[in-house]
Design an enzyme around this catalytic site. Structure first.
Site, PDB file in Angstrom:
ATOM      1  N   THR A  74      26.602  26.752  29.036  1.00 32.59           N
ATOM      2  CA  THR A  74      26.853  28.080  29.276  1.00 32.59           C
ATOM      3  C   THR A  74      25.063  28.584  29.318  1.00 32.59           C
ATOM      4  O   THR A  74      24.892  27.310  28.943  1.00 32.59           O
ATOM      5  CB  THR A  74      27.169  29.077  27.866  1.00 32.59           C
ATOM      6  N   GLY A  76      22.687  31.102  27.610  1.00 31.15           N
ATOM      7  CA  GLY A  76      21.795  30.509  26.570  1.00 31.15           C
ATOM      8  C   GLY A  76      21.408  29.012  25.902  1.00 31.15           C
ATOM      9  O   GLY A  76      20.535  28.236  25.882  1.00 31.15           O
ATOM     10  N   CYS A  77      22.488  28.508  26.032  1.00 34.32           N
ATOM     11  CA  CYS A  77      22.985  26.195  25.642  1.00 34.32           C
ATOM     12  C   CYS A  77      22.100  25.753  26.984  1.00 34.32           C
ATOM     13  O   CYS A  77      21.379  25.119  26.154  1.00 34.32           O
ATOM     14  CB  CYS A  77      24.212  26.078  25.576  1.00 34.32           C
ATOM     15  N   SER A  78      21.933  26.145  27.650  1.00 33.43           N
ATOM     16  CA  SER A  78      21.463  25.061  28.338  1.00 33.43           C
ATOM     17  C   SER A  78      20.717  25.984  29.650  1.00 33.43           C
ATOM     18  O   SER A  78      19.218  25.025  29.551  1.00 33.43           O
ATOM     19  CB  SER A  78      22.868  25.814  30.253  1.00 33.43           C
TER      20      SER A  78
END
Length: 188
Positions: A74, A76-78
């Site tokens: 995703t 923000g996560c990546s």
């Protein structure tokens, strides 16, 4: 022979005897984890379904940084969350952290692929929580229909010998403020 009745429970057909006890389903609600609590005994997976990792056994006798994300790959996560931990892994380990663990409600193959894309080998263990055992841990779960339903809130914690020493839960469950790598205070 006993007469039977067909029941439909969550799309699954079941046959029961009229004289038998009625089927009852319930979902156990895990109490929110807080500072000072021991981690629940949850089995997660690394790289494949064959590699089970019990989080209590992993953290026993160690200082561990654990962070959770709503989903692998995703934005923000990546772009921010995982890369911050990759960049700070050596610093955290020099401050006494034995392991850094990333968890998400994904399957182990997805977590392995995501970790490979971000060069986490030797820095961060990428553990899958496909059944969401820890998704309710620090607080209420996050419902994200576009990501497949219930996911983990975004959080980070410092664990010392399976006990939560520090806990940072994003107030909205998904934001990128208090759970980032540079916000953790790792005590020696």
């Amino acid at each position: 022979m006993f007469p039977t009745t067909s029941l439909i429970i969550r799309g699954i057909s079941a046959f029961t005897s009229r004289t038998a006890r009625a089927l009852h389903t319930s979902q156990l609600a895990m109490a929110p984890i807080k500072v000072g609590d021991n981690l629940p005994a949850a089995d997660l997976f690394e790289d494949s379904p064959a590699n089970k990792v019990n989080i209590c056994e992993l953290t026993a006798g160690k200082k561990v940084v654990l962070f959770a994300v709503p989903g692998a790959f995703t934005p923000g996560c990546s772009k921010t969350h995982l890369p911050g931990y990759v960049q700070n892994a050596d610093k955290m380990k020099s401050e006494g952290v034995d392991e850094i663990v990333c968890i998400s409600v994904n399957d182990p193959y997805v977590m392995a692929a995501w970790g490979a894309q971000h060069n986490t080998k030797g820095k961060i263990r990428m553990l899958a929580d496909p059944s969401g055992q820890l998704r309710q841990g620090p607080g209420p779960r996050h419902n994200s229909a576009p990501l497949g339903g219930f996911r983990s809130k975004r959080f980070s914690m410092v664990i010392n010998d399976s006990k939560v020493e520090q806990l940072n839960v994003e107030p909205d469950g998904t934001g990128l403020s208090c759970s980032l790598a540079d916000k953790l205070k790792v005590k020696n």
